[in-house]
Motif scaffolding. Structure first.
Motif, PDB file in Angstrom:
ATOM      1  N   LEU A  85       9.208   0.845  -8.253  1.00  0.00           N
ATOM      2  CA  LEU A  85       8.239   0.260  -7.908  1.00  0.00           C
ATOM      3  C   LEU A  85       8.344  -1.569  -8.678  1.00  0.00           C
ATOM      4  O   LEU A  85       8.751  -1.582  -9.417  1.00  0.00           O
ATOM      5  CB  LEU A  85       7.157   0.725  -8.854  1.00  0.00           C
ATOM      6  N   ASP A  86       7.750  -2.582  -7.678  1.00  0.00           N
ATOM      7  CA  ASP A  86       7.707  -3.682  -8.029  1.00  0.00           C
ATOM      8  C   ASP A  86       5.835  -3.889  -8.409  1.00  0.00           C
ATOM      9  O   ASP A  86       5.224  -2.854  -8.477  1.00  0.00           O
ATOM     10  CB  ASP A  86       7.552  -4.312  -7.606  1.00  0.00           C
ATOM     11  N   SER A  87       5.987  -4.686  -9.350  1.00  0.00           N
ATOM     12  CA  SER A  87       4.058  -4.487 -10.027  1.00  0.00           C
ATOM     13  C   SER A  87       3.879  -6.433 -10.330  1.00  0.00           C
ATOM     14  O   SER A  87       5.312  -7.126 -10.632  1.00  0.00           O
ATOM     15  CB  SER A  87       3.715  -3.888 -10.635  1.00  0.00           C
ATOM     16  N   PHE A  88       2.707  -6.564 -10.453  1.00  0.00           N
ATOM     17  CA  PHE A  88       2.562  -7.818 -10.590  1.00  0.00           C
ATOM     18  C   PHE A  88       0.462  -7.298 -11.024  1.00  0.00           C
ATOM     19  O   PHE A  88       0.363  -6.410 -11.176  1.00  0.00           O
ATOM     20  CB  PHE A  88       2.343  -8.749  -9.607  1.00  0.00           C
ATOM     21  N   ARG A  89       0.412  -8.685 -11.913  1.00  0.00           N
ATOM     22  CA  ARG A  89      -1.113  -8.643 -12.451  1.00  0.00           C
ATOM     23  C   ARG A  89      -1.833  -9.727 -12.409  1.00  0.00           C
ATOM     24  O   ARG A  89      -1.559 -10.747 -12.898  1.00  0.00           O
ATOM     25  CB  ARG A  89      -1.828  -8.108 -13.830  1.00  0.00           C
ATOM     26  N   PRO A  90      -2.419 -10.140 -11.035  1.00  0.00           N
ATOM     27  CA  PRO A  90      -3.652 -11.305 -10.445  1.00  0.00           C
ATOM     28  C   PRO A  90      -4.166 -11.795 -12.069  1.00  0.00           C
ATOM     29  O   PRO A  90      -5.107 -11.078 -12.454  1.00  0.00           O
ATOM     30  CB  PRO A  90      -4.636 -11.286  -9.754  1.00  0.00           C
ATOM     31  N   LEU A  91      -4.029 -13.156 -11.994  1.00  0.00           N
ATOM     32  CA  LEU A  91      -4.909 -13.765 -13.174  1.00  0.00           C
ATOM     33  C   LEU A  91      -6.427 -14.139 -12.505  1.00  0.00           C
ATOM     34  O   LEU A  91      -6.658 -14.335 -11.472  1.00  0.00           O
ATOM     35  CB  LEU A  91      -4.304 -15.561 -13.053  1.00  0.00           C
ATOM     36  N   THR A  92      -7.055 -13.804 -13.203  1.00  0.00           N
ATOM     37  CA  THR A  92      -8.230 -13.614 -12.848  1.00  0.00           C
ATOM     38  C   THR A  92      -8.874 -14.823 -14.016  1.00  0.00           C
ATOM     39  O   THR A  92      -8.712 -14.876 -15.293  1.00  0.00           O
ATOM     40  CB  THR A  92      -9.127 -12.016 -13.036  1.00  0.00           C
ATOM     41  N   GLN A  93     -10.096 -15.254 -13.436  1.00  0.00           N
ATOM     42  CA  GLN A  93     -11.604 -16.488 -14.263  1.00  0.00           C
ATOM     43  C   GLN A  93     -11.599 -15.730 -15.555  1.00  0.00           C
ATOM     44  O   GLN A  93     -11.741 -16.486 -16.477  1.00  0.00           O
ATOM     45  CB  GLN A  93     -12.488 -16.715 -13.367  1.00  0.00           C
ATOM     46  N   THR A  94     -11.710 -14.528 -15.614  1.00  0.00           N
ATOM     47  CA  THR A  94     -12.221 -13.733 -16.635  1.00  0.00           C
ATOM     48  C   THR A  94     -11.820 -12.829 -17.138  1.00  0.00           C
ATOM     49  O   THR A  94     -11.741 -11.747 -16.333  1.00  0.00           O
ATOM     50  CB  THR A  94     -13.861 -13.708 -16.615  1.00  0.00           C
ATOM     51  N   GLY A  95     -11.456 -11.977 -18.442  1.00  0.00           N
ATOM     52  CA  GLY A  95     -10.630 -10.848 -18.275  1.00  0.00           C
ATOM     53  C   GLY A  95      -9.326 -10.818 -17.565  1.00  0.00           C
ATOM     54  O   GLY A  95      -9.038 -11.567 -18.159  1.00  0.00           O
ATOM     55  N   SER A  96      -8.806  -9.135 -17.676  1.00  0.00           N
ATOM     56  CA  SER A  96      -7.372  -9.182 -17.149  1.00  0.00           C
ATOM     57  C   SER A  96      -7.922  -8.226 -15.539  1.00  0.00           C
ATOM     58  O   SER A  96      -8.591  -7.430 -16.783  1.00  0.00           O
ATOM     59  CB  SER A  96      -6.696  -8.760 -17.833  1.00  0.00           C
TER      60      SER A  96
END
Length: 329
Positions: A85-96
């Protein structure tokens, strides 16, 4: 009712954030043949699901295939380290944001090997995860998958109820792209009641006229005995839902379509519940998916669902739930 502000990320958002964080892993070559000793039937099912539906979050995968979020995180971390698997975590304005998983290079190689095909036949490229992470349709795709994973996961705790079939937008286009291009096609089953339906997941990015124009294609989609699947339209807010209902009521009646609508203001974690409002004539009070199946007796599954000589192991439908582990003798 005024529209709610569009979320910056996740289901209902119009586009993804401009940057993402990625999870590091050891720089090593993964022996794909050696993975045959490591990968379980559930791991292979997950690889096929990600090939079919492109991206699923940790919570979505846990709801479909694991008994707890922690056990899902442990296994997903292992599969990530082996590049299944590959993965990513989008950046958000608040929280994660939660971890978002896609098919990795080793996972793509394993699927191609199982199907007896070359990796190029899979359509996978090294830029696969990056294209998904920065795609303007990421929020839309996550919203579709969120709605349907809730429906599929419901069957884990309620035997005989849930999704028995779930096709992605890409699979729908391959089968029926000359007529319709829904965001998904699925079968909701509750005992003897079957609701085959196309899903239009509306985020408000298209004009009402463009949504209306899609109805002629669905009207032309008739199966044997002049039956067809239902059309479910899911919107982001109740105000958008009402606007669509006013615009579509007359053409739906003229075309003889069976349509029900709802919005994210209602379908949070129980989209099978009494949140769907049929689009007249008759009773338009909100009801459940099962009641829609009983109210519309002339519904029929879509055509071209049976395997043909043109199908391969890579194009056959994937079960919405993983295989049940076999009990040891």
């Amino acid at each position: 009712m005024p529209s709610l502000p569009r979320p910056a990320m996740g289901p209902g958002s119009r586009c993804t954030a401009r940057a993402v964080t990625t999870r590091p892993r050891p720089a090593r070559h993964t022996d794909v043949a050696a993975l045959s000793r490591t990968l379980t039937a559930r791991d292979l099912w997950l690889a096929r699901m990600l090939h079919e539906h492109r991206v699923l979050t940790t919570h979505q995968i846990a709801g479909l295939a694991y008994t707890s979020l922690r056990s899902a995180q442990r296994r997903l971390r292992t599969l990530h380290q082996h590049t299944v698997l590959d993965s990513f975590r989008p950046l958000t304005q608040t929280g994660s944001a939660p971890e978002h998983y896609t098919l990795g290079p080793a996972g793509a190689a394993v699927l191609a090997a199982h199907a007896g095909r070359d990796l190029a036949d899979l359509g996978w490229r090294p830029s696969h995860t990056g294209r998904i992470a920065y795609s303007p349709s990421l929020g839309h795709d996550l919203g579709v998958n969120e709605l349907l994973t809730h429906l599929a996961a419901h069957g884990r705790n309620t035997p005989g109820v849930g999704l028995t079939l779930w096709l992605s937008e890409r699979s729908c286009a391959r089968r029926w792209g000359d007529l319709v291009r829904p965001d998904a096609y699925a079968h909701w089953c509750d005992g003897e009641h079957l609701l085959p339906f196309f899903l239009e997941y509306d985020t408000g990015s298209q004009t009402l006229g463009r949504v209306e124009a899609k109805l002629t294609g669905y009207a032309a989609f008739a199966t044997t005995a002049d039956t067809r699947p239902a059309l479910l339209i899911h919107t982001r807010t109740a105000s958008r839902d009402q606007a669509l209902r006013c615009r579509l009521a007359a053409p739906a009646r003229e075309l003889g379509l069976t349509i029900a609508t709802s919005s994210a203001d209602f379908t949070t974690t129980t989209p099978w519940g009494p949140w769907w409002s049929p689009l007249g004539p008759g009773d338009t009070r909100r009801t459940t998916l099962t009641n829609l199946a009983t109210r519309w007796p002339r519904l029929g599954p879509a055509v071209e669902l049976e395997p043909t000589d043109a199908d391969t192991a890579l194009t056959l439908p994937v079960s919405p739930l993983p295989p049940t582990p076999k009990a040891r003798a």
